[in-house]
Design an enzyme around this catalytic site. Structure first.
Site, PDB file in Angstrom:
ATOM      1  N   GLU A 240      10.081   1.194  10.524  1.00 34.53           N
ATOM      2  CA  GLU A 240      11.055   2.103  10.189  1.00 34.53           C
ATOM      3  C   GLU A 240      10.529   3.290  10.647  1.00 34.53           C
ATOM      4  OE1 GLU A 240      13.115   5.174   9.474  1.00 34.53           O
ATOM      5  OE2 GLU A 240      12.621   4.441   7.255  1.00 34.53           O
TER       6      GLU A 240
ATOM      7  N   GLU B 151      10.383  16.270  14.665  1.00 34.68           N
ATOM      8  CA  GLU B 151      10.959  16.175  13.332  1.00 34.68           C
ATOM      9  C   GLU B 151      10.476  17.188  12.489  1.00 34.68           C
ATOM     10  OE1 GLU B 151      11.829  12.294  10.711  1.00 34.68           O
ATOM     11  OE2 GLU B 151       9.869  12.174  11.931  1.00 34.68           O
TER      12      GLU B 151
ATOM     13  N   CYS C 115      13.523  10.803   7.209  1.00 30.86           N
ATOM     14  CA  CYS C 115      13.801  10.336   8.700  1.00 30.86           C
ATOM     15  C   CYS C 115      15.338  10.506   9.085  1.00 30.86           C
ATOM     16  CB  CYS C 115      13.215   9.062   8.690  1.00 30.86           C
ATOM     17  SG  CYS C 115      13.900   7.786   7.692  1.00 30.86           S
TER      18      CYS C 115
ATOM     19  N   LYS D 253       1.011  -1.052   0.121  1.00 30.83           N
ATOM     20  CA  LYS D 253       0.029  -0.187  -0.147  1.00 30.83           C
ATOM     21  C   LYS D 253       0.906   1.335  -0.022  1.00 30.83           C
ATOM     22  CE  LYS D 253      -1.473   3.030   1.923  1.00 30.83           C
ATOM     23  NZ  LYS D 253      -1.503   4.279   1.571  1.00 30.83           N
TER      24      LYS D 253
END
Length: 492
Positions: free
Chosen positions: A264, A395, A298, A188
């Site tokens: 992750e 982040e 990331c 997906k």
């Protein structure tokens, strides 16, 4: 899209990608015929529409993966590897078209998109070679009266959820080892960037991958469509790349059937510059670690921790480099900074910069959005950032480099570790003893020592703490798709 000859090529590249679901080796419309739009983040215009999969479509994809598993599991390892090798060759041959497709749907400059295609293809080549190296062991029992046999078998049908920021590489990083191991899968992709994954599915089909081994379901409703698959006993593994909050929800869902999971997740990477660092190398590494993928990674350097003796010089030089970067549509000549993925991303970056400035940070360059069309934000350097500023704890996912200072090695390591995340860290020093102290002291899954790029198909990518668990890439990445079976042999 752009106008003129370039527009014709862009249209041809988009038109050349299947827009349907890929289930059981067949391209088909979504149940009910629903579609979802794919936007160009540089303009906000609609590029095309793709199938909007339903819960029933997800179930059909998992049924196809389940049905195909026994045959693919028993396929010769060399044959599995050859499919990956052919896919690698096809992807490499079509680099320019695949890169343009990625730039159109995601926004990154063409040069970076070409780099991602090479990186994505490398996983196919690596695991083409690893497919024939799946082994076990045979030993004599300690009492000498029996034998111990271990073998490694594919875990079974997998469910993959991939992100928008690296739409091709995050696909091959999961699909490559799964195919090599003998697993089947339902993929997906992110709704913002489904075209790259659909293009990959078409390449795998052309390379000879049997129907049902890799199934692709595009949908705007990830939670609704994927939750039943995670709860379905036919699925044996879940691999997700994305934010930590969503990862936590998926881990909770997977617990019901004790589903094998790889995560992750988010990062808050520190970039440490010690007083003895080669500043030329540190600036070069900072540009890589911060500006790769427009900062939407990331692994992006999120916090710059610089020794007070060199902080002013480092900040001035970094601001000069970032301030000279051309911002614009990724297809334009000389552009090094494309748009962020959507308006929400621009809003988040704006909030973080505003909070830092309110707390006393100095804007050395940037600090504002660019233009009134598309989702552009200027490369930004902030000096004198308060350690408690949000930008040091959340982040960023954008082209913002916040700089704070430290005065000792212990302080640098302590502050680098002062986060719930633990994906990657970067450190610049010419002192070997200090380098070992830092490498052993940092609480992250990966470290870039005197380099600003850690991604490599042959290396184990992954983090600790709330950055997730499991590894992708290298031999370790293959192991994520294999179960160990032990046989106790009675040998009189």
């Amino acid at each position: 899209m752009s106008s003129g000859p370039d527009a014709s090529r862009e249209a041809a590249v988009v038109d050349g990608v299947p827009k349907q679901l890929y289930i059981g080796g067949t391209w088909r419309d979504a149940g009910g015929g629903g579609t979802l739009d794919v936007d160009d983040p540089s303009t906000g215009d609609v590029l095309c529409a793709v199938a909007d999969g339903t819960v029933a479509d997800g179930d059909a994809a998992l049924a196809a993966a389940h049905a195909a598993f026994p045959g693919w599991r028993d396929t010769a390892p060399r044959e599995r590897g050859e499919v990956l090798r052919r896919a690698f060759e096809l992807m490499t041959e079509r680099t320019d078209d695949l890169a343009l497709l990625m730039t159109l749907e995601m926004g990154k400059p063409l040069e970076e998109s070409r780099g991602e295609i090479a990186y994505a293809a490398a996983f196919l080549r690596w695991y083409a070679e690893e497919a024939v190296r799946i082994d076990g062991r045979f030993t004599t029992s300690e009492n000498g009266k029996g034998r111990i046999l271990t073998m490694r078998r594919p875990v079974g049908p997998c469910v993959f959820i991939t992100p928008w920021n690296f739409p091709m590489a995050m696909g091959t990083r999961k699909v490559g080892p799964a195919i090599a191991a003998g697993c089947t899968m339902v993929v997906k992709p992110a709704q913002q960037t489904p075209l790259s994954m659909l293009a990959l599915a078409a390449i795998l089909e052309e390379a000879g991958l049997p129907g049902g081994v890799c199934n692709v379901v595009t949908t705007h409703s990830t939670a609704e469509v994927m939750a039943p698959l995670i709860a379905d006993p036919r699925a044996r593994k879940l691999s997700f790349t994305g934010s930590t909050p969503i990862g936590k929800k998926l881990i909770e869902q997977s617990a019901e059937q004790v589903l094998r999971v790889s995560m992750e997740l988010g990062g808050n990477a520190p970039f440490l510059v010690f007083e003895d660092a080669d500043l030329d190398a540190a600036i070069e590494g900072a540009l890589l670690a911060k500006m790769r993928n427009i900062g939407e990674a990331c692994t992006s350097a999120n916090r710059f921790l610089v020794h007070e003796a060199v902080a002013d010089d480092f900040a001035r030089r970094l601001a000069h480099e970032l301030g000279s970067m051309k911002v614009g549509r990724g297809t334009e000549e000389g552009v090094r900074v494309g748009p962020l993925i959507d308006e929400a991303a621009v809003d988040k970056v704006t909030e973080l910069v505003g909070d830092a400035v309110d707390r006393g940070a100095q804007v050395l360059t940037g600090g504002e959005r660019v233009g009134d069309r598309g989702h552009f934000y200027a490369p930004t350097v902030l000096a004198g950032v308060d350690p408690d500023a949000r930008v040091n704890h959340e982040e960023i996912f954008g082209p913002v480099a916040p700089i704070t200072t430290f005065s000792s090695d212990d302080e640098a390591i302590e502050r680098a570790n002062d986060t719930e995340y633990g994906l990657v860290a970067y450190a610049y020093t010419r002192d070997l003893a200090r380098a070992f102290k830092v490498m052993e002291g940092l609480d992250t899954g990966m470290i870039g020592l005197n380099q600003g790029l850690v991604s490599n198909a042959g290396a184990p990518f992954g983090g600790v703490k709330q950055s997730g668990f499991g590894r992708e890439g290298g031999p370790e990445g293959l192991g994520e798709y294999l179960e160990t079976r032990y046989v106790a042999m009675n040998v009189p």
